[in-house]
Design a protein around this motif. Structure first.
Motif, short mmCIF file in Angstrom:
data_model
loop_
_atom_site.label_atom_id
_atom_site.label_comp_id
_atom_site.label_asym_id
_atom_site.label_seq_id
_atom_site.Cartn_x
_atom_site.Cartn_y
_atom_site.Cartn_z
N GLY A 1 18.31 -29.16 42.17
CA GLY A 1 17.61 -30.38 42.56
C GLY A 1 16.20 -30.16 43.08
O GLY A 1 15.44 -31.14 43.23
N ARG A 2 15.80 -28.94 43.38
CA ARG A 2 14.43 -28.70 43.82
C ARG A 2 13.45 -28.99 42.69
O ARG A 2 13.76 -28.76 41.52
CB ARG A 2 14.25 -27.26 44.30
CG ARG A 2 14.90 -26.97 45.64
CD ARG A 2 14.79 -25.50 46.01
NE ARG A 2 15.57 -24.63 45.13
CZ ARG A 2 15.67 -23.32 45.29
NH1 ARG A 2 15.00 -22.71 46.27
NH2 ARG A 2 16.42 -22.60 44.46
N VAL A 3 12.27 -29.48 43.03
CA VAL A 3 11.24 -29.81 42.05
C VAL A 3 9.90 -29.28 42.53
O VAL A 3 9.55 -29.45 43.70
CB VAL A 3 11.14 -31.34 41.81
CG1 VAL A 3 10.13 -31.64 40.71
CG2 VAL A 3 12.49 -31.93 41.47
N ALA A 4 9.16 -28.64 41.63
CA ALA A 4 7.78 -28.23 41.91
C ALA A 4 6.87 -29.04 41.00
O ALA A 4 7.08 -29.07 39.78
CB ALA A 4 7.61 -26.73 41.66
N TRP A 5 5.88 -29.70 41.59
CA TRP A 5 5.01 -30.61 40.85
C TRP A 5 3.65 -29.96 40.61
O TRP A 5 3.13 -29.25 41.47
CB TRP A 5 4.82 -31.91 41.61
CG TRP A 5 6.10 -32.68 41.81
CD1 TRP A 5 6.91 -32.66 42.90
CD2 TRP A 5 6.69 -33.58 40.89
NE1 TRP A 5 7.99 -33.49 42.72
CE2 TRP A 5 7.88 -34.08 41.49
CE3 TRP A 5 6.35 -34.03 39.61
CZ2 TRP A 5 8.71 -34.99 40.85
CZ3 TRP A 5 7.17 -34.94 38.98
CH2 TRP A 5 8.35 -35.41 39.61
N GLY A 6 3.06 -30.24 39.44
CA GLY A 6 1.75 -29.71 39.14
C GLY A 6 1.05 -30.53 38.08
O GLY A 6 1.42 -31.67 37.81
N THR A 7 0.04 -29.91 37.46
CA THR A 7 -0.75 -30.56 36.42
C THR A 7 -0.40 -29.94 35.07
O THR A 7 -0.44 -28.72 34.91
CB THR A 7 -2.25 -30.38 36.69
OG1 THR A 7 -2.56 -30.94 37.97
CG2 THR A 7 -3.09 -31.06 35.62
N GLY A 8 -0.03 -30.76 34.11
CA GLY A 8 0.39 -30.25 32.83
C GLY A 8 -0.77 -29.91 31.91
O GLY A 8 -1.86 -30.50 31.99
N PHE A 9 -0.55 -28.94 31.03
CA PHE A 9 -1.48 -28.67 29.93
C PHE A 9 -0.66 -28.20 28.73
O PHE A 9 0.54 -27.93 28.84
CB PHE A 9 -2.55 -27.64 30.34
CG PHE A 9 -2.03 -26.25 30.62
CD1 PHE A 9 -1.96 -25.28 29.63
CD2 PHE A 9 -1.62 -25.90 31.91
CE1 PHE A 9 -1.50 -24.01 29.90
CE2 PHE A 9 -1.16 -24.62 32.20
CZ PHE A 9 -1.10 -23.67 31.18
#
Length: 392
Positions: free
Chosen positions: A24-32
Motif C-alpha cells: 500500500g505504500r506509494v512514492a509519487w514523482g514526475t513521469g517521463f
C-alpha cells in the motif's frame, strides 16, 4: 534540484507518476517516457554510466531499476549502446529530472528514447531512500505507473503489485532468448571503427568455433569473444544437445539471463550435462554460471537484495588479486553447496558470496560477474582470452 516526494497515500499536486508497493505504500514523482503501468521487482543499480546498456540488458526482464547515481539521461541515447534489440527493464527511477542530452554520440534524448520503446520513467524520487528500503527489506514487488493527466487507480495498482508472484520460480530465459540460430559478427566498439570486425592474421576459418546458448545474452559478450579470437554462433535457450553438436563446436558458452536459475535449469541442466561429457571447453557468465553449478550438483538461491552495479570488488582466490567488476544478479550459487570436483575461483568482497567456479576434471569454468564490461570496468577481459586459449 528535483522535488523529493516522500512515500504517502495522498497524491501531491502535480504528480504524474507513482511507484506503488504491494503493502500500500506509494512514492509519487514526475513521469517521463511512456505512459501506462507495469508490475515487477524493484532493484537498485550503482553504476554512474551506461544506463542505456542497463535498460537493454535482458537480465533486467520484469524489473524496475532505481539508479543510485542522480544524473541519469544527461548523455542521451544512441543506436549503438543496445545490449539487445529492445529494452528489457520495465522502467527506471531517477533522482533528478532528465535534462537534454550533452554528448556527441547522442542521437535522441533519453526521455524520448524511453517513450519510443514503451518504457516508463519516474523522476523526482529519493533514490537513496529507495536503495535503503531494498537493502533493509529486500526487493519488493511494485507497479510503476505514468499518466500525464495525473489520474491513477491506486487501489487497483496496489492489488496488482500484491498479487504478482515474484521472480522466484520464474523461468524468463525463453521469453528473452533468440528464436533461432544466429552467426555473430563484429568485435568491440572503437571510436574510429564502431563495431568493426576483429582482425585475424590466420583467417576467419582458423578461429575456434564457440556455440553460445542464449538465455538472455548481452551483445557485448559476443563482441568480446570475437575480439579474443573466436568465431561465434548463437543458439536459443531451448536448443538441444544434438542441435548444438551439429554445428561442430570447439567450445560452448552459457550466457547471462533473467529469472530463477532453478526454473531455467529444468530444461537447460540436462543439456549442459551432456555438453560437459564431451570434455570440450565451456565458459559461463551470470545465469550461465548458476546453471553450470546446478549441472554439477550445486545449489542456487534467491539473494536478499542482489548485486547490481559496476563497482563490485571480487577476489581471485588463486593469487588474491582483486578485480573491480560489473554485476547484475538476484540469485547466487550457494558456497556451502559446491560439490566435490569443483573448486571455487572467485568470491565477492562485499558479502563473501560465490563469484566463480572451475571443474577439476574437465575444461569448464564460470563467473557470476560480467567480464564484458557493459557497462563497467575491464579488469576481467582475460577470461575471454583464457576461454579462447582453451579452445585452441
Amino acid at each position: 534540484m528535483a522535488d523529493s516526494r516522500p512515500m504517502s497515500i495522498a497524491q501531491p499536486p502535480g504528480a504524474t507518476a507513482c511507484l506503488v508497493f504491494g503493502d500500500g505504500r506509494v512514492a509519487w514523482g514526475t513521469g517521463f517516457g511512456a505512459e501506462g503501468s507495469a508490475v515487477g521487482e524493484l532493484c537498485f543499480h550503482t553504476a554512474m554510466t551506461g544506463y542505456q546498456e542497463v535498460m537493454t540488458d535482458p537480465s533486467f526482464a520484469r524489473q524496475v531499476v532505481a539508479f543510485t547515481f542522480p544524473h541519469i539521461g544527461n548523455v542521451g541515447a544512441n543506436d549503438q549502446d543496445f545490449e539487445a534489440d529492445d529494452p528489457h527493464a520495465l522502467g527506471c527511477i531517477v533522482r533528478e529530472a532528465v535534462s537534454g542530452p550533452s554528448n556527441f554520440r547522442s542521437t535522441v534524448g533519453f526521455a524520448e528514447w524511453m517513450a519510443a520503446h514503451k518504457r516508463i520513467g519516474i523522476s523526482g524520487l529519493d533514490t537513496r531512500a529507495l536503495t535503503r528500503l531494498v537493502r533493509r527489506e529486500g526487493p519488493p514487488n511494485v507497479v510503476i505507473a505514468h499518466s500525464a493527466s495525473g489520474e491513477f487507480d491506486v487501489a487497483a495498482l496496489q492489488r496488482q503489485a500484491a498479487e504478482w508472484p515474484g521472480l522466484e520460480g520464474m523461468d524468463l530465459a525463453k521469453e528473452v532468448s533468440r528464436a533461432g540460430l544466429e552467426n555473430w559478427s563484429g568485435g568491440k566498439w572503437s571510436l574510429e571503427l564502431g563495431f568493426g570486425a576483429a582482425g585475424n592474421e590466420n583467417g576467419e576459418g582458423e578461429r575456434p568455433h564457440v556455440v553460445a546458448i542464449d538465455y538472455g545474452a548481452k551483445r557485448n559478450i559476443f563482441r568480446n569473444l570475437v575480439e579474443a579470437g573466436a568465431k561465434v554462433t548463437i543458439v536459443p535457450a531451448s536448443a538441444s544437445f544434438d542441435e548444438i553438436m551439429a554445428l561442430k563446436p570447439d567450445g560452448f558458452f552459457l550466457s547471462n539471463g533473467p529469472g530463477d536459475p532453478a526454473a531455467t535449469g529444468d530444461y537447460a541442466v540436462p543439456v549442459i550435462r551432456q555438453l560437459l561429457e564431451t570434455k570440450l571447453p565451456l565458459f559461463g557468465i551470470c545465469l550461465g554460471h548458476q546453471l553450470l553449478a546446478l549441472a554439477v550438483g550445486g545449489r542456487t538461491s534467491k539473494m536478499f537484495q542482489g548485486h547490481r552495479g559496476a563497482n563490485h570488488p571480487v577476489k581471485r582466490i588463486s593469487d588474491g588479486a582483486v578485480e573491480i567488476t560489473s554485476m547484475n544478479h538476484g540469485f547466487a550459487v550457494e558456497r556451502d553447496g559446491i560439490p566435490q570436483g569443483v573448486r571455487e575461483t572467485h568470491v565477492s568482497l562485499f558479502d563473501d558470496s560465490n563469484c566463480g567456479i572451475e571443474l577439476n576434471d574437465r575444461p569448464a569454468f564460470s563467473v557470476q560477474y560480467h567480464p564484458e564490461a557493459s557497462p563497467g570496468p575491464q579488469d576481467s577481459y582475460y577470461l575471454f582470452e583464457k576461454f579462447v586459449g582453451m579452445m585452441r
